[in-house]
Design a protein around this motif. Structure first.
Motif, PDB file in Angstrom:
ATOM      1  N   GLU A 294      -4.193   6.072   2.337  1.00  0.00           N
ATOM      2  CA  GLU A 294      -3.152   5.374   2.927  1.00  0.00           C
ATOM      3  C   GLU A 294      -3.478   3.608   2.429  1.00  0.00           C
ATOM      4  O   GLU A 294      -2.709   3.080   2.010  1.00  0.00           O
ATOM      5  CB  GLU A 294      -2.897   5.261   3.990  1.00  0.00           C
ATOM      6  CG  GLU A 294      -2.178   6.805   4.586  1.00  0.00           C
ATOM      7  CD  GLU A 294      -1.984   6.857   5.933  1.00  0.00           C
ATOM      8  OE1 GLU A 294      -2.309   6.057   6.822  1.00  0.00           O
ATOM      9  OE2 GLU A 294      -0.899   7.695   6.348  1.00  0.00           O
ATOM     10  N   SER A 295      -4.726   3.425   2.443  1.00  0.00           N
ATOM     11  CA  SER A 295      -5.182   2.003   2.138  1.00  0.00           C
ATOM     12  C   SER A 295      -5.128   1.706   0.583  1.00  0.00           C
ATOM     13  O   SER A 295      -5.218   0.598   0.218  1.00  0.00           O
ATOM     14  CB  SER A 295      -6.238   1.753   2.824  1.00  0.00           C
ATOM     15  OG  SER A 295      -7.553   2.364   2.034  1.00  0.00           O
TER      16      SER A 295
ATOM     17  N   THR B 249       1.081   9.430  -5.352  1.00  0.00           N
ATOM     18  CA  THR B 249      -0.008   9.028  -4.331  1.00  0.00           C
ATOM     19  C   THR B 249      -1.430   9.409  -4.551  1.00  0.00           C
ATOM     20  O   THR B 249      -1.645  10.675  -5.134  1.00  0.00           O
ATOM     21  CB  THR B 249       0.450   9.012  -3.054  1.00  0.00           C
ATOM     22  OG1 THR B 249       0.779  10.339  -2.832  1.00  0.00           O
ATOM     23  CG2 THR B 249       1.837   8.264  -2.617  1.00  0.00           C
TER      24      THR B 249
ATOM     25  N   ALA C 217       5.567   4.329   1.920  1.00  0.00           N
ATOM     26  CA  ALA C 217       5.953   5.516   2.398  1.00  0.00           C
ATOM     27  C   ALA C 217       7.054   5.392   3.442  1.00  0.00           C
ATOM     28  O   ALA C 217       8.159   6.247   3.424  1.00  0.00           O
ATOM     29  CB  ALA C 217       4.740   6.369   2.919  1.00  0.00           C
ATOM     30  N   ARG C 218       7.186   4.288   4.309  1.00  0.00           N
ATOM     31  CA  ARG C 218       7.848   3.929   5.285  1.00  0.00           C
ATOM     32  C   ARG C 218       9.425   3.644   4.476  1.00  0.00           C
ATOM     33  O   ARG C 218      10.285   4.295   4.812  1.00  0.00           O
ATOM     34  CB  ARG C 218       7.767   2.946   5.921  1.00  0.00           C
ATOM     35  CG  ARG C 218       6.502   2.764   6.773  1.00  0.00           C
ATOM     36  CD  ARG C 218       6.305   1.570   7.640  1.00  0.00           C
ATOM     37  NE  ARG C 218       4.966   1.785   8.295  1.00  0.00           N
ATOM     38  CZ  ARG C 218       3.994   1.000   7.965  1.00  0.00           C
ATOM     39  NH1 ARG C 218       3.921   0.176   6.938  1.00  0.00           N
ATOM     40  NH2 ARG C 218       2.806   1.007   8.776  1.00  0.00           N
TER      41      ARG C 218
ATOM     42  N   THR D 154       0.774  -1.172   0.031  1.00  0.00           N
ATOM     43  CA  THR D 154      -0.023   0.219  -0.164  1.00  0.00           C
ATOM     44  C   THR D 154       0.663   1.268   0.087  1.00  0.00           C
ATOM     45  O   THR D 154       2.161   1.298   0.215  1.00  0.00           O
ATOM     46  CB  THR D 154      -0.902   0.132   1.238  1.00  0.00           C
ATOM     47  OG1 THR D 154       0.041   0.126   2.391  1.00  0.00           O
ATOM     48  CG2 THR D 154      -1.588  -1.160   1.227  1.00  0.00           C
ATOM     49  N   GLN D 155       0.205   2.342  -0.099  1.00  0.00           N
ATOM     50  CA  GLN D 155       0.912   3.519  -0.087  1.00  0.00           C
ATOM     51  C   GLN D 155       1.650   3.934   1.304  1.00  0.00           C
ATOM     52  O   GLN D 155       2.493   4.356   1.546  1.00  0.00           O
ATOM     53  CB  GLN D 155      -0.031   4.673  -0.387  1.00  0.00           C
ATOM     54  CG  GLN D 155      -0.697   4.803  -1.797  1.00  0.00           C
ATOM     55  CD  GLN D 155      -1.474   5.968  -2.291  1.00  0.00           C
ATOM     56  OE1 GLN D 155      -1.821   6.366  -3.386  1.00  0.00           O
ATOM     57  NE2 GLN D 155      -1.999   6.678  -1.223  1.00  0.00           N
ATOM     58  N   GLN D 156       0.926   3.499   2.328  1.00  0.00           N
ATOM     59  CA  GLN D 156       1.345   3.694   3.506  1.00  0.00           C
ATOM     60  C   GLN D 156       2.658   2.800   3.680  1.00  0.00           C
ATOM     61  O   GLN D 156       3.556   3.256   4.569  1.00  0.00           O
ATOM     62  CB  GLN D 156       0.325   3.242   4.711  1.00  0.00           C
ATOM     63  CG  GLN D 156       0.737   3.449   6.201  1.00  0.00           C
ATOM     64  CD  GLN D 156      -0.203   2.920   7.210  1.00  0.00           C
ATOM     65  OE1 GLN D 156      -0.921   2.026   6.839  1.00  0.00           O
ATOM     66  NE2 GLN D 156      -0.566   3.623   8.117  1.00  0.00           N
ATOM     67  N   ASP D 157       2.382   1.542   3.366  1.00  0.00           N
ATOM     68  CA  ASP D 157       3.879   0.625   3.253  1.00  0.00           C
ATOM     69  C   ASP D 157       4.975   1.420   2.603  1.00  0.00           C
ATOM     70  O   ASP D 157       6.213   1.282   3.101  1.00  0.00           O
ATOM     71  CB  ASP D 157       3.362  -0.691   2.753  1.00  0.00           C
ATOM     72  CG  ASP D 157       2.375  -1.391   3.398  1.00  0.00           C
ATOM     73  OD1 ASP D 157       2.168  -1.354   4.577  1.00  0.00           O
ATOM     74  OD2 ASP D 157       1.701  -2.441   2.688  1.00  0.00           O
TER      75      ASP D 157
ATOM     76  N   GLN E   9       0.006   1.045  -3.592  1.00  0.00           N
ATOM     77  CA  GLN E   9       0.882   1.875  -4.323  1.00  0.00           C
ATOM     78  C   GLN E   9       1.038   1.576  -5.647  1.00  0.00           C
ATOM     79  O   GLN E   9       1.475   0.592  -6.106  1.00  0.00           O
ATOM     80  CB  GLN E   9       2.181   1.821  -3.310  1.00  0.00           C
ATOM     81  CG  GLN E   9       3.425   2.735  -4.121  1.00  0.00           C
ATOM     82  CD  GLN E   9       2.941   4.099  -3.931  1.00  0.00           C
ATOM     83  OE1 GLN E   9       2.754   4.496  -2.907  1.00  0.00           O
ATOM     84  NE2 GLN E   9       2.769   4.735  -5.140  1.00  0.00           N
TER      85      GLN E   9
END
Length: 265
Positions: free
Chosen positions: A99-100, A95, A82-83, A77-80, A103
């Motif tokens: 966040e869900s 993006t 982004a880390r 995902t985008q949240q993953d 990506q």
């Protein structure tokens, strides 16, 4: 971009030299949820292009014995992602809102860089799936591209392939969908063959056959990689949006994303 490439290169060099760069246990990232795909035999048609002279033919179906592997339950995902960007190990990508969302807008090198980063942060060896692994994990949602016909006319073969992909793909879906939107398959893996095609580690390959089917030779070109979804497509490895160009063969995917696998310990 340079920083991400440098980090990826240093990690690869350390691995080759036998140096551990794994974080201390208290700093490790929790690994993503996975589904165990058990070892077993699977019917498989190679992603390679097979030709007898100038005539393209369907790849022969083989019974492939595969080892067990674990595959991410969801796409990255985008949240993953982004880390990884925040750690300087991945190149920032486009993006959307939420966040869900998976990506997308990532190329093969971006996906590989994320795999290197995730391996370091979790202490587990993550990688892109092979074409055969992706199809096995996709179960009933996978499609290997066989046409079931051996027409002698190359143009007719191409048109048959095109029509098959159009029927499988349906209308383009250019709206990003949140994780889980396309549901689970029979193995419990989410969003297989939705509107995000997924990078694999398979290279473009051409195989020449004699009239009796005996292999005469093959040529691999890893500047083009196989992506999997509603149909196979072959995408230049640096392309992040296949709709804007870079689709070497097949109808362009709606979006490009990925999920990773690792071998059971």
């Amino acid at each position: 971009m340079f920083r991400a490439a440098l980090v990826s290169g240093l990690l690869a060099l350390a691995s080759f030299a036998g140096i551990s760069l794994a974080p201390a246990p208290q700093d490790r990232l929790a690994p993503p949820d996975t589904i165990r795909i058990p070892a077993g035999a699977a019917h498989y048609r190679s992603s390679a292009e097979f030709r007898v002279g100038t005539r393209r033919v369907d790849p022969p179906e083989t019974l492939l014995r595969m080892a067990a592997f674990d595959i991410m339950t969801h796409q990255v995902t985008q949240q993953d992602y982004a880390r990884c960007v925040a750690d300087g190990a991945c190149v920032a990508a486009v993006t959307g809102a939420g966040e869900s969302l998976p990506q997308t807008g990532v190329n093969w090198s971006d996906a590989r860089a994320y795999a290197v980063w995730l391996s370091r942060r979790t202490g587990q060896p993550w990688r892109l799936p092979s074409d055969a692994e992706w199809l096995r994990a996709a179960a009933e949602r996978g499609f290997d591209g066989a046409l079931g016909a051996e027409g002698a006319d190359p143009s007719e073969r191409w048109l048959a392939s095109y029509r098959s992909e159009v029927a499988r793909r349906g209308e383009a879906d250019l709206v990003p969908r949140p994780s889980g939107h396309f549901g689970q398959n029979s193995l419990g893996v989410w969003d297989m063959a939705g509107n995000v095609w997924e990078w694999t580690d398979a290279c473009d390959e051409k195989v020449s056959l004699a009239e009796d089917g005996t292999p005469l030779g093959s040529e691999r070109f890893c500047g083009v990689r196989v992506v999997q979804g509603k149909h196979r497509a072959f995408i230049v490895d640096f392309v992040r949006d296949a709709r804007s160009g870079g689709c070497a063969a097949g109808i362009p995917p709606d979006f490009l994303g990925f999920r990773l696998v690792h071998d059971p310990s």
